[in-house]
Motif scaffolding. Structure first.
Motif, PDB file in Angstrom:
ATOM      1  N   GLN A   1     -12.158   5.467   0.770  1.00 26.71           N
ATOM      2  CA  GLN A   1     -12.093   4.668   2.002  1.00 26.71           C
ATOM      3  C   GLN A   1     -12.140   3.161   1.726  1.00 26.71           C
ATOM      4  O   GLN A   1     -11.828   2.362   2.597  1.00 26.71           O
ATOM      5  CB  GLN A   1     -13.224   5.078   2.974  1.00 26.71           C
ATOM      6  CG  GLN A   1     -14.631   4.871   2.464  1.00 26.71           C
ATOM      7  CD  GLN A   1     -15.174   6.071   1.702  1.00 26.71           C
ATOM      8  OE1 GLN A   1     -14.433   6.815   1.071  1.00 26.71           O
ATOM      9  NE2 GLN A   1     -16.490   6.256   1.755  1.00 26.71           N
ATOM     10  N   ASN A   2     -12.532   2.784   0.520  1.00 31.40           N
ATOM     11  CA  ASN A   2     -12.558   1.363   0.156  1.00 31.40           C
ATOM     12  C   ASN A   2     -11.306   0.920  -0.597  1.00 31.40           C
ATOM     13  O   ASN A   2     -11.245  -0.190  -1.109  1.00 31.40           O
ATOM     14  CB  ASN A   2     -13.812   1.031  -0.653  1.00 31.40           C
ATOM     15  CG  ASN A   2     -15.078   1.127   0.179  1.00 31.40           C
ATOM     16  OD1 ASN A   2     -15.710   2.173   0.243  1.00 31.40           O
ATOM     17  ND2 ASN A   2     -15.423   0.066   0.878  1.00 31.40           N
TER      18      ASN A   2
ATOM     19  N   SER B   1      -7.096  -8.427   1.572  1.00 30.14           N
ATOM     20  CA  SER B   1      -7.485  -7.607   0.414  1.00 30.14           C
ATOM     21  C   SER B   1      -6.902  -6.200   0.550  1.00 30.14           C
ATOM     22  O   SER B   1      -7.595  -5.246   0.921  1.00 30.14           O
ATOM     23  CB  SER B   1      -9.006  -7.569   0.305  1.00 30.14           C
ATOM     24  OG  SER B   1      -9.502  -8.874   0.069  1.00 30.14           O
TER      25      SER B   1
ATOM     26  N   THR C   1       0.846  -1.202   0.000  1.00 29.61           N
ATOM     27  CA  THR C   1       0.000   0.000   0.000  1.00 29.61           C
ATOM     28  C   THR C   1       0.882   1.254   0.000  1.00 29.61           C
ATOM     29  O   THR C   1       2.032   1.219   0.463  1.00 29.61           O
ATOM     30  CB  THR C   1      -0.910  -0.023   1.253  1.00 29.61           C
ATOM     31  OG1 THR C   1      -1.803  -1.130   1.146  1.00 29.61           O
ATOM     32  CG2 THR C   1      -1.728   1.246   1.413  1.00 29.61           C
TER      33      THR C   1
ATOM     34  N   PHE D   1      -8.586  -8.889   5.598  1.00 29.34           N
ATOM     35  CA  PHE D   1      -7.311  -8.150   5.685  1.00 29.34           C
ATOM     36  C   PHE D   1      -6.333  -8.530   4.582  1.00 29.34           C
ATOM     37  O   PHE D   1      -5.386  -7.815   4.324  1.00 29.34           O
ATOM     38  CB  PHE D   1      -6.692  -8.271   7.085  1.00 29.34           C
ATOM     39  CG  PHE D   1      -6.180  -9.624   7.475  1.00 29.34           C
ATOM     40  CD1 PHE D   1      -4.893 -10.012   7.157  1.00 29.34           C
ATOM     41  CD2 PHE D   1      -6.978 -10.503   8.197  1.00 29.34           C
ATOM     42  CE1 PHE D   1      -4.407 -11.251   7.536  1.00 29.34           C
ATOM     43  CE2 PHE D   1      -6.510 -11.751   8.588  1.00 29.34           C
ATOM     44  CZ  PHE D   1      -5.226 -12.129   8.238  1.00 29.34           C
TER      45      PHE D   1
HETATM   46  N1  MTE Z   1      -5.611  -2.394   3.364  1.00 29.12           N
HETATM   47  C1  MTE Z   1      -4.885  -1.434   3.926  1.00 29.12           C
HETATM   48  N2  MTE Z   1      -3.923  -0.846   3.207  1.00 29.12           N
HETATM   49  N3  MTE Z   1      -5.087  -1.013   5.203  1.00 29.12           N
HETATM   50  C2  MTE Z   1      -6.030  -1.608   5.999  1.00 29.12           C
HETATM   51  O1  MTE Z   1      -6.183  -1.223   7.172  1.00 29.12           O
HETATM   52  N4  MTE Z   1      -7.775  -3.317   6.172  1.00 29.12           N
HETATM   53  C3  MTE Z   1      -8.143  -4.672   5.716  1.00 29.12           C
HETATM   54  C4  MTE Z   1      -8.397  -4.687   4.206  1.00 29.12           C
HETATM   55  N5  MTE Z   1      -7.357  -3.966   3.506  1.00 29.12           N
HETATM   56  C5  MTE Z   1      -6.823  -2.653   5.435  1.00 29.12           C
HETATM   57  C6  MTE Z   1      -6.589  -3.007   4.086  1.00 29.12           C
HETATM   58  C7  MTE Z   1      -9.290  -5.206   6.403  1.00 29.12           C
HETATM   59  S1  MTE Z   1      -9.027  -5.725   8.008  1.00 29.12           S
HETATM   60  C8  MTE Z   1     -10.501  -5.355   5.814  1.00 29.12           C
HETATM   61  S2  MTE Z   1     -11.778  -6.175   6.610  1.00 29.12           S
HETATM   62  C9  MTE Z   1     -10.774  -4.810   4.476  1.00 29.12           C
HETATM   63  O2  MTE Z   1      -9.654  -4.098   3.945  1.00 29.12           O
HETATM   64  C10 MTE Z   1     -11.941  -3.858   4.535  1.00 29.12           C
HETATM   65  O3  MTE Z   1     -12.309  -3.449   3.240  1.00 29.12           O
HETATM   66  P1  MTE Z   1     -13.564  -2.488   3.035  1.00 29.12           P
HETATM   67  O4  MTE Z   1     -13.345  -1.279   3.882  1.00 29.12           O
HETATM   68  O5  MTE Z   1     -13.623  -2.143   1.572  1.00 29.12           O
HETATM   69  O6  MTE Z   1     -14.759  -3.255   3.493  1.00 29.12           O
END
Ligand code: MTE
Length: 319
Positions: free
Chosen positions: A223-224, A240, A176, A238
């Motif tokens: 935010q997604n 993803s 990221t 997590f």
């Molecule tokens: N990716 C990054 N870079 N940072 C994060 O905090 N959280 C993860 C994942 N990808 C996260 C991340 C978690 S714990 C989840 S459940 C999903 O993203 C949430 O995706 P959404 O917000 O589109 O539902």
């Protein structure tokens, strides 16, 4: 989710969400209106900073996918207002507001490591590599909640095969963006930043693994994970990774951020598995956002077509 206390999603938090969101909307509106009055700047100038232009833009030519679930989709407002995105905040209701001005252009993705075609690709070029598809996927968070989302993207394999991985590439690592100016959460050492995730190459090549740039027919809200993320529907959420800037091919298993942080709790595979509990809570059931009763969690989140990727493996050991 890594913070060592009881599950962060008490049912009260979920059931009171509508109320909470309405209050937030009111407060945000009041703050914007207040700022407009105080500064004399036109309201629409505050509400629409430069790169928010792409937000809510429709994506053309989206095709339906046979991989889509037929379950009821989680409302857009829940999918886009209840987010895990620790680079913005550990509070699930905050990323939506904090990500408003996040700049998603210009944006490049570095493809490197064990590949023939090392390159730096513009995100707009990546989005045109293949026809966009709507994939309605179940998305199960390790914390015990789940959603059903009509994501837009195409199989990650489309990008991978164009990069031409070398024979020694066995894994793919996703990184990221690291940007302290844009990500207030990266000033807090909850994880070692930047966020890193990994897949085995054959997992990443599975047609269900999605390279995602939209939801609900529109460009991905910040935010997604805008402008580009992955969605691996048979694994805990997590895996993803959001807002990806680097895809690296490697011969050794990447150390993903959560595993590094808490190896007893988060493994490399992280396949959804109702038979393997998290050390601090059961994974047997889940609560769909907006529903009261819990439902049983399905092996591989119901995506049985990936089972052959793990044949012969002990999934209790390889959790
Ligand atoms: N990716 C990054 N870079 N940072 C994060 O905090 N959280 C993860 C994942 N990808 C996260 C991340 C978690 S714990 C989840 S459940 C999903 O993203 C949430 O995706 P959404 O917000 O589109 O539902």
């Amino acid at each position: 989710m890594l913070i060592k206390r009881q599950s962060e999603v008490p049912s009260s938090e979920i059931t009171s969400k509508d109320l909470y969101l309405n209050r937030r909307k009111f407060l945000a509106g009041a703050a914007l209106a207040g700022a407009a009055v105080a500064t004399g700047v036109a309201f629409n100038k505050i509400a629409a900073p430069s790169l928010v232009a792409t937000a809510n833009a429709k994506i053309d030519g989206i095709q339906k996918s046979s991989f889509s679930a037929t379950e009821k989709e989680t409302p857009y407002k829940d999918v886009t207002n209840y987010n895990n995105f620790y680079e913005f905040s550990t509070d699930k209701y905050e990323p939506a507001g904090l990500a408003k001005d996040f700049k998603t252009r210009p944006w490049t993705v570095t493809i490197d490591g064990d590949v023939k075609k090392k390159q730096v690709l513009d995100v707009d070029a990546i989005m045109k590599m293949a026809a966009p598809e709507e994939r309605i996927y179940r998305h199960r968070c390790v914390e015990g909640w789940s959603i059903v989302v009509p994501w837009v993207g195409f199989s990650l394999s489309e990008l991978i095969k164009r990069a031409e991985p070398l024979g020694k590439a066995k894994y793919v690592e996703f990184t990221t963006l690291y940007d302290l100016k844009q990500f207030p959460g990266q000033r807090v050492p909850v994880l070692r930043w930047p966020y890193v995730e990994g897949l085995r190459l054959d997992e990443a090549m599975h047609p269900l693994a999605l390279l995602c740039f939209g939801l609900y027919g529109e460009v991905l809200p910040n935010q997604n994970g805008a402008p580009l993320r992955i969605v691996i529907p048979w694994k805990y959420g997590f895996k993803s990774a959001k807002s990806i800037v680097r895809i690296r091919f490697t011969g050794s298993e990447p150390l993903n951020s959560w595993q590094e942080n808490s190896p007893r709790e988060y493994g490399f595979y992280s396949n959804v598995n109702p038979n393997v509990d998290h050390p601090r809570w059961s994974q047997a059931k889940e609560r769909r956002l907006g529903e009261f009763l819990k439902r049983p969690t399905l092996m591989f989140n119901g995506y049985d077509q990936v089972a052959s990727l793990y044949s012969g493996m002990d999934l209790k050991k390889n959790f």
